[in-house]
Scaffold this motif. Structure first.
Motif, mmCIF file in Angstrom:
data_model
loop_
_atom_site.group_PDB
_atom_site.id
_atom_site.type_symbol
_atom_site.label_atom_id
_atom_site.label_comp_id
_atom_site.label_asym_id
_atom_site.label_seq_id
_atom_site.Cartn_x
_atom_site.Cartn_y
_atom_site.Cartn_z
ATOM 1 N N ARG A 57 0.820 -1.222 0.000
ATOM 2 C CA ARG A 57 0.000 0.000 0.000
ATOM 3 C C ARG A 57 0.851 1.269 0.000
ATOM 4 O O ARG A 57 0.406 2.332 0.455
ATOM 5 C CB ARG A 57 -0.947 0.033 1.210
ATOM 6 N N LYS A 59 2.332 4.599 -1.458
ATOM 7 C CA LYS A 59 1.975 5.615 -2.445
ATOM 8 C C LYS A 59 3.244 6.226 -3.036
ATOM 9 O O LYS A 59 4.309 6.184 -2.423
ATOM 10 C CB LYS A 59 1.107 6.693 -1.816
ATOM 11 N N THR A 115 -2.283 2.369 -10.243
ATOM 12 C CA THR A 115 -2.248 1.346 -9.201
ATOM 13 C C THR A 115 -1.736 0.040 -9.796
ATOM 14 O O THR A 115 -2.267 -0.438 -10.796
ATOM 15 C CB THR A 115 -3.653 1.118 -8.616
ATOM 16 N N THR A 141 0.867 2.221 -5.552
ATOM 17 C CA THR A 141 0.442 3.190 -6.557
ATOM 18 C C THR A 141 1.558 4.192 -6.805
ATOM 19 O O THR A 141 2.311 4.551 -5.887
ATOM 20 C CB THR A 141 -0.831 3.924 -6.121
ATOM 21 N N PHE A 146 -5.437 5.095 -4.719
ATOM 22 C CA PHE A 146 -5.509 3.726 -5.212
ATOM 23 C C PHE A 146 -6.803 3.529 -6.011
ATOM 24 O O PHE A 146 -7.882 3.884 -5.528
ATOM 25 C CB PHE A 146 -5.492 2.713 -4.052
ATOM 26 N N TYR A 201 -8.835 -3.621 -8.159
ATOM 27 C CA TYR A 201 -8.004 -2.409 -8.258
ATOM 28 C C TYR A 201 -7.953 -1.883 -9.693
ATOM 29 O O TYR A 201 -6.900 -1.505 -10.204
ATOM 30 C CB TYR A 201 -6.592 -2.683 -7.719
#
Length: 477
Positions: A57, A59, A115, A141, A146, A201
């Motif tokens: 997860r 970014k 993503t 991402t 996301f 996603y």
């Protein structure tokens, strides 16, 4: 010192004697069995991720290397077949494992504000028992948000209504038909053993959806003999989840050119023409033609010289035809056989020759007797919920081989003669009403015809008439 030593030995002797008595008592007076340790319960748990760098997860992801740390020693299971990366990269990443770590090295530059999902389902397994990690996703991402949309569905083979887990489902944002031939898709998903697939996603958008039996990782539709499926219209992926997509896959059978099969090496020492016939114990099936098969192609063939007679009259029998197939190796004689009749097929010396100009050394006669009607079963089938507008065709098969196809034009079907045995039933929804199954045609946007198995069998018995009622199914939507 010596006395002490002797006393010590005496005490040890008493100790070992006592231990021996105890072992004999525990073993019921017999010899003790030495049982090795069991090693504990079997490990049934798949490997678990302890940590990963960069973290899941993440970014603004901009790394080229990802390292996964597991709680036990791991191995890779067909990594380049099972690892699914979306969006699909141009170059396959390098994946290595060492002890308790797995390292992924990305070779492509990543797209902005995208993503990325690495799905390791069935890729990672432990060393000891081969337990595979299920639903192991790594999501990052390159932007500050996301994508989180989903699309689900199911794929079945149109000819069997069974799943094929070797198919891959693909999403193309390029809506042109040519994209599936020339361009790799943005997203892919694997089909499970039930035919289900799930995209996660996803970014919002409109996509063309296909299923493909991929060969070599190209994800391109290159041959009509590939398993392939397509949806009639694009699917819109948005905050409102679209309904599950149903696809029916098909593949055209590979056509072999006449005479393309490699000819066997001819035995030049053999002086006469040889052949085989399809008789069973000199008996001819009333439902089958007489078939004569040659090991090599015939050079000359004169069917007008072949003579069929009966034992009773020895006069020529009419009403039959001889056909030579395209390989020139098989002669088929079609005939409306009379039951319990003795026939003679007379072959003169010059009725045929092969490529070495070999014919018969002398005239030959094939003698056989046809079977009797009482050896066969009969049936009167009644069909409920029959809709003739969808052109249903009853398919009867045995051991995976199609035996007969009967178009259903009324709710009663009479079968006069049938060989005893157990048979499977299917219904073909013959859209173009030509009496056979047709695959799809993507260029013309024609979906394949659907064949649905019925939940019952037919068991034919000699000299017995079946009279079952059969509930037909509706065509799948």
């Amino acid at each position: 010192m010596f006395a002490i030593h002797m006393q010590t030995k005496s005490l040890l002797g008493v100790f070992f004697a006592a231990v021996t008595v105890i072992l004999l008592v525990l073993s019921g007076g017999g010899c003790a069995n030495i049982v090795p340790p069991t090693g504990g319960p079997r490990d049934s748990l798949p490997p678990q991720i302890v940590r990963v760098t960069p973290a899941d997860r993440t970014k603004h992801f901009d790394q080229e290397k990802i390292t996964f740390y597991f709680d036990e020693y791991v191995d890779l299971n067909d990594v380049y077949q099972n690892l699914v990366i979306s969006p699909l990269p141009k170059s396959v990443p390098q994946v290595d494992r060492k002890l308790k770590t797995v390292t992924v090295r990305l070779k492509d530059s990543l797209q902005p504000n995208t993503t990325y999902v690495l799905n390791f389902t069935n890729v990672i397994k432990d060393i000891t028992e081969g337990n595979k990690a299920k639903d192991m996703l790594y999501v990052v991402t390159t932007g500050d948000y996301f994508d989180s949309l989903q699309l689900s569905g199911n794929v079945k083979m149109a000819k069997t209504i069974k799943a094929d887990s070797t198919l891959t489902v693909m999403l193309h944002s390029n809506l042109e038909d040519s994209a599936v031939f020339k361009q790799r898709p943005e997203y892919i998903a694997k089909v499970d053993s039930t035919g289900d697939f799930l995209f996660r996603y996803l970014r919002p958008g409109t996509y063309r959806i296909y299923a493909l039996k991929d060969e070599g990782g190209s994800y391109l539709y290159t041959s009509k003999t590939q398993g392939f499926a397509f949806a009639d219209s694009p699917v819109v992926v948005s905050a409102t989840p679209p309904p599950p997509v149903r696809l029916y896959a098909y593949a055209e059978e590979e056509q072999k050119a006449a005479g393309s099969a490699e000819e066997p090496e001819l035995d030049k020492k053999e002086k006469r023409l040889k052949f085989q016939i399809n008789l069973q114990g000199q008996q001819q099936d009333l439902l089958e033609p007489l078939v004569i098969t040659f090991p090599s192609a015939l050079k000359t063939y004169n069917p007008e010289k072949m003579l069929l007679t009966t034992d009773s009259t020895m006069t020529p029998v009419t009403g039959h035809t001889f056909t030579l197939d395209s390989t020139r190796k098989i002669i088929t004689m079609n005939m409306q056989w009379q039951e319990g009749t003795r026939y003679n097929l007379v072959l003169p010396k010059d009725f045929a020759t092969d490529s070495l100009d070999r014919g018969l050394l002398k005239p030959d006669t094939i003698r056989f007797t046809t079977r009797e009607r009482k050896e066969y079963g009969q049936a009167r089938l009644t069909f409920n919920k029959l809709d003739t507008t969808v052109h249903p065709v009853l398919l009867i098969s045995q051991g995976g081989t199609l035996k007969n196809a009967f178009p259903l034009r009324s709710n009663i079907l009479n079968i006069d003669l049938y060989n005893p045995g157990d048979y499977d039933l299917q219904v073909l929804f013959d859209r173009n009403n030509n009496g056979k199954w047709d695959p799809g045609d993507f260029i013309k946007h024609i979906q394949p015809e659907i064949i649905v198995p019925l939940d019952r069998k037919l068991t034919f018995k000699a000299n017995w008439t079946l009279e079952p009622e059969i509930n037909l199914k509706e065509p799948p939507k």
